[in-house]
Design an enzyme around this catalytic site. Structure first.
Site, PDB file in Angstrom:
ATOM      1  N   ARG A 188     -39.131 -26.503 -17.511  1.00  0.00           N
ATOM      2  CA  ARG A 188     -40.311 -25.713 -17.877  1.00  0.00           C
ATOM      3  C   ARG A 188     -41.319 -26.578 -18.630  1.00  0.00           C
ATOM      4  NH1 ARG A 188     -36.550 -20.681 -20.071  1.00  0.00           N
ATOM      5  NH2 ARG A 188     -36.612 -19.420 -18.162  1.00  0.00           N
ATOM      6  N   ARG A 210     -26.782  -9.308 -33.325  1.00  0.00           N
ATOM      7  CA  ARG A 210     -26.386 -10.645 -32.874  1.00  0.00           C
ATOM      8  C   ARG A 210     -24.871 -10.871 -33.008  1.00  0.00           C
ATOM      9  NH1 ARG A 210     -29.022 -16.352 -33.994  1.00  0.00           N
ATOM     10  NH2 ARG A 210     -28.044 -16.156 -36.016  1.00  0.00           N
ATOM     11  N   GLY A 258     -19.220 -15.118 -13.197  1.00  0.00           N
ATOM     12  CA  GLY A 258     -20.397 -14.259 -13.025  1.00  0.00           C
ATOM     13  C   GLY A 258     -20.991 -14.439 -11.640  1.00  0.00           C
ATOM     14  N   GLN A 277     -27.075 -12.313 -10.713  1.00  0.00           N
ATOM     15  CA  GLN A 277     -28.307 -12.851 -10.101  1.00  0.00           C
ATOM     16  C   GLN A 277     -28.293 -14.368 -10.011  1.00  0.00           C
ATOM     17  OE1 GLN A 277     -32.231 -11.793 -11.340  1.00  0.00           O
ATOM     18  NE2 GLN A 277     -31.414 -11.935 -13.429  1.00  0.00           N
ATOM     19  N   ASN A 299     -25.643 -16.836 -21.979  1.00  0.00           N
ATOM     20  CA  ASN A 299     -26.165 -16.860 -23.360  1.00  0.00           C
ATOM     21  C   ASN A 299     -25.283 -16.104 -24.335  1.00  0.00           C
ATOM     22  OD1 ASN A 299     -28.534 -18.406 -23.210  1.00  0.00           O
ATOM     23  ND2 ASN A 299     -29.569 -16.746 -22.111  1.00  0.00           N
ATOM     24  N   HIS A 358     -30.724 -23.439 -27.021  1.00  0.00           N
ATOM     25  CA  HIS A 358     -31.425 -22.746 -25.929  1.00  0.00           C
ATOM     26  C   HIS A 358     -31.813 -21.361 -26.444  1.00  0.00           C
ATOM     27  CE1 HIS A 358     -32.676 -21.118 -22.157  1.00  0.00           C
ATOM     28  NE2 HIS A 358     -31.810 -20.130 -22.280  1.00  0.00           N
ATOM     29  N   ASP A 373     -35.199 -25.332 -19.792  1.00  0.00           N
ATOM     30  CA  ASP A 373     -36.266 -25.557 -20.778  1.00  0.00           C
ATOM     31  C   ASP A 373     -36.961 -26.892 -20.495  1.00  0.00           C
ATOM     32  OD1 ASP A 373     -35.253 -23.229 -22.341  1.00  0.00           O
ATOM     33  OD2 ASP A 373     -33.525 -24.550 -22.554  1.00  0.00           O
TER      34      ASP A 373
HETATM   35  N1  LIG Z   1     -29.086 -21.252 -20.370  1.00  0.00           N
HETATM   36  C1  LIG Z   1     -30.129 -20.821 -19.681  1.00  0.00           C
HETATM   37  O1  LIG Z   1     -31.129 -21.535 -19.512  1.00  0.00           O
HETATM   38  C2  LIG Z   1     -30.159 -19.455 -19.056  1.00  0.00           C
HETATM   39  C3  LIG Z   1     -29.145 -18.561 -19.284  1.00  0.00           C
HETATM   40  N2  LIG Z   1     -29.165 -17.315 -18.709  1.00  0.00           N
HETATM   41  C4  LIG Z   1     -28.021 -16.451 -18.991  1.00  0.00           C
HETATM   42  O2  LIG Z   1     -27.130 -16.510 -17.887  1.00  0.00           O
HETATM   43  C5  LIG Z   1     -26.310 -15.340 -17.890  1.00  0.00           C
HETATM   44  C6  LIG Z   1     -26.196 -14.755 -16.502  1.00  0.00           C
HETATM   45  O3  LIG Z   1     -27.454 -14.303 -16.055  1.00  0.00           O
HETATM   46  P1  LIG Z   1     -27.579 -13.398 -14.741  1.00  0.00           P
HETATM   47  O4  LIG Z   1     -26.834 -13.989 -13.611  1.00  0.00           O
HETATM   48  O5  LIG Z   1     -29.023 -13.136 -14.569  1.00  0.00           O
HETATM   49  O6  LIG Z   1     -26.855 -12.074 -15.234  1.00  0.00           O
HETATM   50  P2  LIG Z   1     -26.242 -10.887 -14.361  1.00  0.00           P
HETATM   51  O7  LIG Z   1     -26.035  -9.770 -15.317  1.00  0.00           O
HETATM   52  O8  LIG Z   1     -27.013 -10.694 -13.100  1.00  0.00           O
HETATM   53  O9  LIG Z   1     -24.815 -11.475 -13.938  1.00  0.00           O
HETATM   54  C7  LIG Z   1     -23.802 -11.719 -14.850  1.00  0.00           C
HETATM   55  C8  LIG Z   1     -22.490 -11.549 -14.106  1.00  0.00           C
HETATM   56  O10 LIG Z   1     -21.444 -11.937 -14.981  1.00  0.00           O
HETATM   57  C9  LIG Z   1     -20.349 -11.108 -14.707  1.00  0.00           C
HETATM   58  N3  LIG Z   1     -19.396 -11.162 -15.811  1.00  0.00           N
HETATM   59  C10 LIG Z   1     -19.415 -10.519 -16.990  1.00  0.00           C
HETATM   60  N4  LIG Z   1     -18.318 -10.807 -17.700  1.00  0.00           N
HETATM   61  C11 LIG Z   1     -17.599 -11.666 -16.977  1.00  0.00           C
HETATM   62  C12 LIG Z   1     -16.352 -12.313 -17.173  1.00  0.00           C
HETATM   63  N5  LIG Z   1     -15.627 -12.116 -18.272  1.00  0.00           N
HETATM   64  N6  LIG Z   1     -15.907 -13.132 -16.204  1.00  0.00           N
HETATM   65  C13 LIG Z   1     -16.611 -13.327 -15.092  1.00  0.00           C
HETATM   66  N7  LIG Z   1     -17.795 -12.719 -14.830  1.00  0.00           N
HETATM   67  C14 LIG Z   1     -18.276 -11.912 -15.771  1.00  0.00           C
HETATM   68  C15 LIG Z   1     -20.973  -9.723 -14.496  1.00  0.00           C
HETATM   69  O11 LIG Z   1     -20.099  -8.860 -13.787  1.00  0.00           O
HETATM   70  C16 LIG Z   1     -22.211 -10.099 -13.686  1.00  0.00           C
HETATM   71  O12 LIG Z   1     -21.962 -10.052 -12.296  1.00  0.00           O
HETATM   72  C17 LIG Z   1     -26.922 -14.405 -18.927  1.00  0.00           C
HETATM   73  O13 LIG Z   1     -26.187 -14.566 -20.142  1.00  0.00           O
HETATM   74  C18 LIG Z   1     -28.328 -14.970 -19.113  1.00  0.00           C
HETATM   75  O14 LIG Z   1     -28.848 -14.654 -20.382  1.00  0.00           O
HETATM   76  C19 LIG Z   1     -30.178 -16.920 -17.879  1.00  0.00           C
HETATM   77  C20 LIG Z   1     -31.215 -17.781 -17.624  1.00  0.00           C
HETATM   78  C21 LIG Z   1     -31.292 -19.097 -18.208  1.00  0.00           C
HETATM   79  O1  LIG Z   2     -34.093 -15.291 -21.968  1.00  0.00           O
HETATM   80  C1  LIG Z   2     -33.150 -14.932 -21.246  1.00  0.00           C
HETATM   81  O2  LIG Z   2     -32.455 -13.921 -21.422  1.00  0.00           O
HETATM   82  C2  LIG Z   2     -32.794 -15.801 -20.087  1.00  0.00           C
HETATM   83  C3  LIG Z   2     -32.879 -17.206 -20.492  1.00  0.00           C
HETATM   84  O3  LIG Z   2     -32.064 -17.710 -21.235  1.00  0.00           O
HETATM   85  C4  LIG Z   2     -34.019 -17.993 -20.047  1.00  0.00           C
HETATM   86  O4  LIG Z   2     -34.737 -17.579 -19.114  1.00  0.00           O
HETATM   87  O5  LIG Z   2     -34.258 -19.050 -20.634  1.00  0.00           O
END
Ligand SMILES: NC(=O)C1=CN([C@@H]2O[C@H](COP(=O)(O)OP(=O)(O)OC[C@H]3O[C@@H](n4cnc5c(N)ncnc54)[C@H](O)[C@@H]3O)[C@@H](O)[C@H]2O)C=CC1
Ligand SMILES: O=C([O-])CC(=O)C(=O)O
Length: 349
Positions: A186, A122, A35, A39, A155, A211, A183
Site C-alpha cells: 500500500r 480488545r 480459514g 474471503q 488479526n 499491523h 501495508d
Molecule cells: N495482516 C493483514 O494484512 C490482513 C489481515 N486480515 C485478517 O485476516 C483474517 C481473515 O480475513 P478474511 O478471510 O477476510 O475473513 P473471513 O471471515 O472471510 O474468513 C475467516 C475464515 O476463518 C475461519 N476460521 C475461524 N476460526 C478458525 C479456526 N480455528 N481454524 C480454521 N479456520 C477458522 C472461518 O470459518 C472463516 O471461514 C481476519 O482476521 C482479517 O482481519 C485481513 C486483511 C489483511
Molecule cells: O483492517 C482489517 O480488518 C483488515 C486488515 O488488516 C487490513 O486490511 O489491513
C-alpha cells in the site's frame, strides 16, 4: 472430518507440466491454509495452486483447515480447484483437525481468525484468538516439517503469531512471522502515485511495528532516483497528515468502501511475503521476532526491513533512525508490548 481430493496416485517426485511439457522433479511442498473457506482463502488458494507462492517448478499439496460448519464451503472451493486442473496441484486435504492439517507442513498460512464483533473489547478479541492460535501452534510443534515457515495473516496478526510461536517450542522461533506486506505494498502504491513514478522505481520501502493503525511506513529509508523518498516528496505535511494515515488506515477505508475487508490484496501480499522469503529479495517488510535490533524488545513480533536469501531472512542492520521515525517506531512497538502483556496476563503465552 477429513476429505481428500486431487490425484494422490501421482508419483511423488517426477511430474510433467502438461502446459510447458517440462519435467518438474521436485517433491510436492505441503502448504496449509487456515480459514480456507473465508474471503482471503478464496483469493489465495488458486494462486498457490497455480504456482505463484513457490514458483512454477514447485508442486504443492494443499491442506485446508476450517471450523466444522465451514467444511462444506471448503469442499466447494476444493471442487473448483480440481476443476482448474492445475498441473502443480498434487492433492487437497480438507479437515477441521489442526493436527491433520499441520502434519508434515512446510508452509503454514494462518489466515483464519476470530473477527472483532460488536461490543467486543480488545481483551476479548485476544482471548478468542488465543483459543485458535494456541492449539495451532501446538499442532505445528507436533507435526511440522523441519523447514516449516509460518505466516500469520489473521488479526491481530503480530500477537497471534507470538501466541502460536510460544506454543511451538521445538520450532525455531524465527520461523513465525506476521504479515505487514500488504501495508508495504500500500505504501509503495501511495508513494508512486504522489511522485508520478512506477512502483518499481521505489527501493527500500519499510514498514515498522504492528499491523495496526500505529504502524510506521517509513519514507526516510525508502529511496527514489538516488534520493530518500522523503526528500523526493519534499512535503512533510503530506508525509505526516496524508501518507502515513492513508497507509495505516487503509484496511478500514477498504471496509468502508467495499463493505468487507481487503481480501484479494491481502492474499496477494501473503503470496509476496512467502515467495520472497523462499526465493530471496534484497529488501522487504516482514513482521519477525525481534532480536533487539533498533531498540525493539527481544521476542516481540514487529515489522522490520529484512533481506531474504536461501529460505531465511535477516533484519537489515545499520540504518540511522531520525528522531521523527524513532518516535513513530517506539509508539507502534509500545502497542505490541501492551498486546504481549495482555496475552501474558490472560495466560495465553
Ligand atoms: N495482516 C493483514 O494484512 C490482513 C489481515 N486480515 C485478517 O485476516 C483474517 C481473515 O480475513 P478474511 O478471510 O477476510 O475473513 P473471513 O471471515 O472471510 O474468513 C475467516 C475464515 O476463518 C475461519 N476460521 C475461524 N476460526 C478458525 C479456526 N480455528 N481454524 C480454521 N479456520 C477458522 C472461518 O470459518 C472463516 O471461514 C481476519 O482476521 C482479517 O482481519 C485481513 C486483511 C489483511
Ligand atoms: O483492517 C482489517 O480488518 C483488515 C486488515 O488488516 C487490513 O486490511 O489491513
Amino acid at each position: 472430518m477429513l476429505v481428500t481430493c486431487g490425484t494422490p496416485g501421482d508419483p511423488p517426485d517426477v511430474n510433467e507440466d502438461r502446459h510447458s511439457g517440462r519435467l518438474m522433479t521436485r517433491t510436492p511442498v505441503n502448504v496449509t491454509v487456515t480459514g480456507a473457506a473465508g474471503q482471503i482463502g478464496y483469493a489465495l488458494l488458486f494462486r498457490i495452486a497455480s504456482g505463484h507462492l513457490l514458483g512454477p517448478d514447485t508442486p504443492v499439496n494443499l491442506r485446508l483447515l476450517e471450523i466444522t460448519p465451514a467444511l462444506k464451503a471448503a469442499e466447494g472451493t476444493a471442487m473448483e480447484l480440481d476443476d482448474c486442473a492445475f498441473p502443480l496441484l498434487k492433492g487437497i486435504t480438507i479437515t477441521d483437525d489442526a493436527k491433520t492439517a499441520f502434519d508434515g507442513v512446510n508452509v503454514a498460512l494462518l489466515v483464519g481468525a476470530r473477527p472483532r464483533t460488536k461490543g467486543m473489547e480488545r481483551g476479548d478479541l485476544l482471548e478468542a484468538n488465543g483459543g485458535i492460535f494456541k492449539p495451532q501452534g501446538e499442532a505445528i510443534n507436533a507435526g511440522a516439517a523441519d523447514d516449516v515457515k509460518v505466516l500469520v495473516v489473521g488479526n491481530p496478526a503480530n500477537t497471534n503469531a507470538l501466541i502460536a510461536q510460544q506454543h511451538a517450542p521445538d520450532v525455531p522461533r524465527e520461523r513465525f512471522t506476521a504479515m505487514t506486506r500488504l501495508d508495504h505494498n500500500r505504501a509503495l502504491s501511495q508513494l508512486a502515485k504522489k511522485l508520478g513514478v512506477a512502483v518499481t522505481d521505489i527501493e527500500n520501502m519499510t514498514i515498522w511495528g504492528n499491523h495496526s493503525a500505529t504502524q510506521y511506513p517509513d519514507l526516510f529509508r525508502a529511496k527514489v532516483g538516488g534520493k530518500t523518498a522523503a526528500e523526493a516528496v519534499n512535503d512533510q505535511a503530506w508525509l505526516e497528515n496524508d501518507f502515513i494515515p492513508t497507509v495505516a488506515k487503509r484496511g478500514a477505508a477498504i471496509i468502508e468502501a467495499r463493505g468487507a475487508s481487503s481480501a484479494a490484496s491481502a492474499a496477494n501480499a501473503a503470496i509476496d511475503h512467502v515467495y520472497d522469503w523462499v526465493n530471496g529479495t534484497e529488501w522487504t517488510s516482514m513482521a519477525v521476532p525481534s532480536d533487539g535490533s533498533y531498540g525493539v524488545p527481544e521476542g516481540i513480533i514487529s515489522s522490520f526491513p529484512v533481506r531474504t536469501s536461501n529460505g531465511s531472512y535477516e533484519i537489515i542492520q545499520g540504518l540511522e533512525i531520525d528522531e521523527f521515525s524513532r518516535a513513530r517506531i517506539d509508539a507502534s512497538v509500545a502497542e505490541l508490548v501492551e498486546e504481549r502483556d495482555a496475552v501474558k496476563e490472560l495466560g495465553l503465552i
